[in-house]
Design an enzyme around this catalytic site. Structure first.
Site, mmCIF file in Angstrom:
data_model
loop_
_atom_site.group_PDB
_atom_site.id
_atom_site.type_symbol
_atom_site.label_atom_id
_atom_site.label_comp_id
_atom_site.label_asym_id
_atom_site.label_seq_id
_atom_site.Cartn_x
_atom_site.Cartn_y
_atom_site.Cartn_z
ATOM 1 N N TRP B 88 9.533 13.786 21.330
ATOM 2 C CA TRP B 88 10.779 13.367 21.975
ATOM 3 C C TRP B 88 11.282 14.408 22.960
ATOM 4 C CZ3 TRP B 88 11.715 8.472 22.019
ATOM 5 C CH2 TRP B 88 11.249 7.683 20.965
ATOM 6 N N ASP B 162 19.756 16.080 21.099
ATOM 7 C CA ASP B 162 19.379 14.683 20.859
ATOM 8 C C ASP B 162 19.401 14.482 19.353
ATOM 9 O OD1 ASP B 162 18.123 12.284 20.385
ATOM 10 O OD2 ASP B 162 16.341 12.724 21.586
ATOM 11 N N LYS B 186 18.889 4.230 14.261
ATOM 12 C CA LYS B 186 18.213 4.838 13.111
ATOM 13 C C LYS B 186 19.126 4.964 11.892
ATOM 14 C CE LYS B 186 14.153 6.343 14.999
ATOM 15 N NZ LYS B 186 14.023 5.340 16.075
#
Lengths: 350, 350
Positions: B88, B162, B186
């Site tokens: 990511w 993040d 999530k």
């Protein structure tokens, strides 16, 4: 939204089709959600008769985000033509100036946004990478009843249509369209989903500063799964597509919308008490702005309307007066109830 | 997602709190939806102990869109530092290159993303407008258990985190954070909602090519209502926030997540059959990648797991092996069931 759609969503909330999962819990790459997405696209293609050489993209950010995303994808940093017909097209043109030269090809500003400029008089520019129109101006109540045929006007530029507020209320002549975009919240489902329908040959022109998540070519290559899509909104939009098909599709919606608009405009035009200022050939079937000739009665009108359960009739602050929004989900009975109230209110003031 | 949240959403689908409307039908500027939005923000602020001088923004596009939106808002077109710890953060750094110079301040690439680079050795650059980290790498299973204190490292740059995949799984030390962002899907609710928590003094730095709908200052000024927000996703996230509060808040979530992770890692470390390759001090509590030492047994492992209802255990294709995702909504019993199966499978192969 149609009650049937909401009931279906509620009944499937904890267990979609025996999967043991809520749609909200599904992996967006799992076979269950993929089947929902595929069905939604197939139904939308059928409803709007979208040709094969157009891609359907499910995106996020609404029409306001597309005001940037369209020039990021199509302008090449060069120029675009805008036809200004009201608040939304004006906003679109202002945002595009961040990315390219903006030509005002035509405008109804001097007519106070109450008519549509004649395409025969549009000043189309040879450097324009596209021509932008807003299909329906919600605040001003002006709608294109026929899309302009740019080819017949001597232009090869693709037509970009913001159809946020009248998508699925009428058929689309795709032979005249390069790209159409719209937030889904007006006629198609919940907020948070943006539809983009784009001709394949327009993919791959994005500027280097276009975010990958909003690059049409990237989104198309990944079947709208480059970033996690708004899964539940796609699902509810899909239920709405199926509802629309059960109603008889977009042709039937158009028939109803024509009848609803005829009832309301006919009553207003036959009255000396109310007035609509928009030229008859471009009056919106979705948003009907009207004024009381005696505006000192506005508050009394709104108070009486509320007492009959007729809500959200106050006009936008930039225009004043009243506005009735009669999208697909508004039945003829709702419009009749409004007309009945308007007649009663007029009589009560005599 | 918690069944309680889904049940509540289903029961209110046609009529929210006696309003006669579905949340999906509400005008986003009406008092009903404003109260839902305000409550959601207040609950999130309480849960995460977000200080007053941070703005909470409800946006769209997910973490991948933020990979562009963050540099568009913070980089000033100059430079930013990235700490690369897995898939990511690597993606974030690649996207930022569209907008500014990208410095790799540190990386665990040579260790195959199995540890965290020591902040004491990060090469922070004086021209960096911010320092980006990914709090939890879902594919590699690496998590920051303590946020770096950039001030103590001699940097005044704001830290950007993040936190897509571990938001609300643990408290956040906001004194070390300039901005945190994450898709809600999530740990917090449905897909289609992006949370951004940003220190007020970082607003107003956006580049000229930043789309208005994604300009943090514009979004903040309009209380996340500049463009139509993803109303239903905000509502469901709000229900999840209330569920989290009923569970005991983020401190209780952390306690449970520590216990769940200890059970699974403890079993793996005590086994000669399975292995996790991540350094112990930075193992993710959300995503546990593991391998069978004999990888020829992978298919049999997955088949047996599926038979017990243990799904989605296949590791990401870039890493291979297995991966167990044990987000907030996964109860201890689910982790115990996995450990029981892993033990049984090992014995069956003896």
């Amino acid at each position: 939204m149609p009650a049937e759609v909401l009931q279906e969503a509620a009944s499937e909330m904890l267990d979609w089709h025996g999967s043991g999962m809520s749609v909200m819990e599904m992996s967006h790459r799992g076979k269950e959600f993929m089947s929902i997405r595929d069905q939604a696209e197939a139904d939308l293609r059928e409803l709007l008769a979208i040709p094969e050489h157009f891609k359907v993209l499910f995106m996020q950010g609404g029409g306001l985000a597309e005001n940037a995303i369209v020039p990021l994808n199509l302008s090449r940093g060069a120029a675009a033509d805008f036809v200004v017909t009201g608040s939304w097209s004006k906003k679109s043109a202002a945002e595009a100036q961040k990315y390219c030269r903006v030509h005002e090809a035509a405008s109804n500003t001097s007519d106070n946004h109450t008519c549509l400029p004649d395409p025969g008089h549009w000043q189309l520019n040879s450097d324009a990478q596209y021509v932008h129109i807003c299909g329906n101006e919600t605040i001003n109540g002006v709608e294109f009843h026929e899309l302009p045929d740019l080819k017949s006007l001597g232009s090869d530029a693709p037509l970009v249509v913001d159809f946020s507020s009248h998508v699925a209320s009428r058929p689309v002549d795709w032979s005249r369209v390069g790209l159409a975009f719209g937030g889904a919240q007006k006629n198609l489902g919940p907020a948070g989903l943006t539809l983009v329908v784009v001709r394949e040959d327009l993919l791959g022109r994005s500027m280097s500063v276009c975010p990958s998540a909003f690059d049409y070519a990237t989104v198309a290559t990944h079947q709208s799964m480059y970033n996690t899509p708004p899964t539940y909104a796609i699902y509810v939009a899909g239920l709405t597509f199926q509802w629309l098909k059960r109603q008889g599709g977009v042709a039937e919606m158009e028939r109803r919308n024509v009848a609803k608009a005829a009832l309301l405009y006919g009553f207003i035009d036959g009255s000396d008490f109310y007035v609509n200022k928009v030229a008859k050939d471009c009056r919106s079937r979705m948003n009907v702005p009207f004024f009381l000739r005696d505006e000192t009665r506005n508050d009394a009108f709104l108070t009486g309307a509320k007492a009959r359960g007729l809500l959200q009739l106050k006009g936008h602050k930039s225009v004043g007066g009243m506005r009735a929004s009669i999208y697909n989900a508004m039945p003829m009975e709702g419009v009749q109830a409004l007309v009945d109230y308007m007649r009663d209110f007029e009589h009560s003031q005599a």
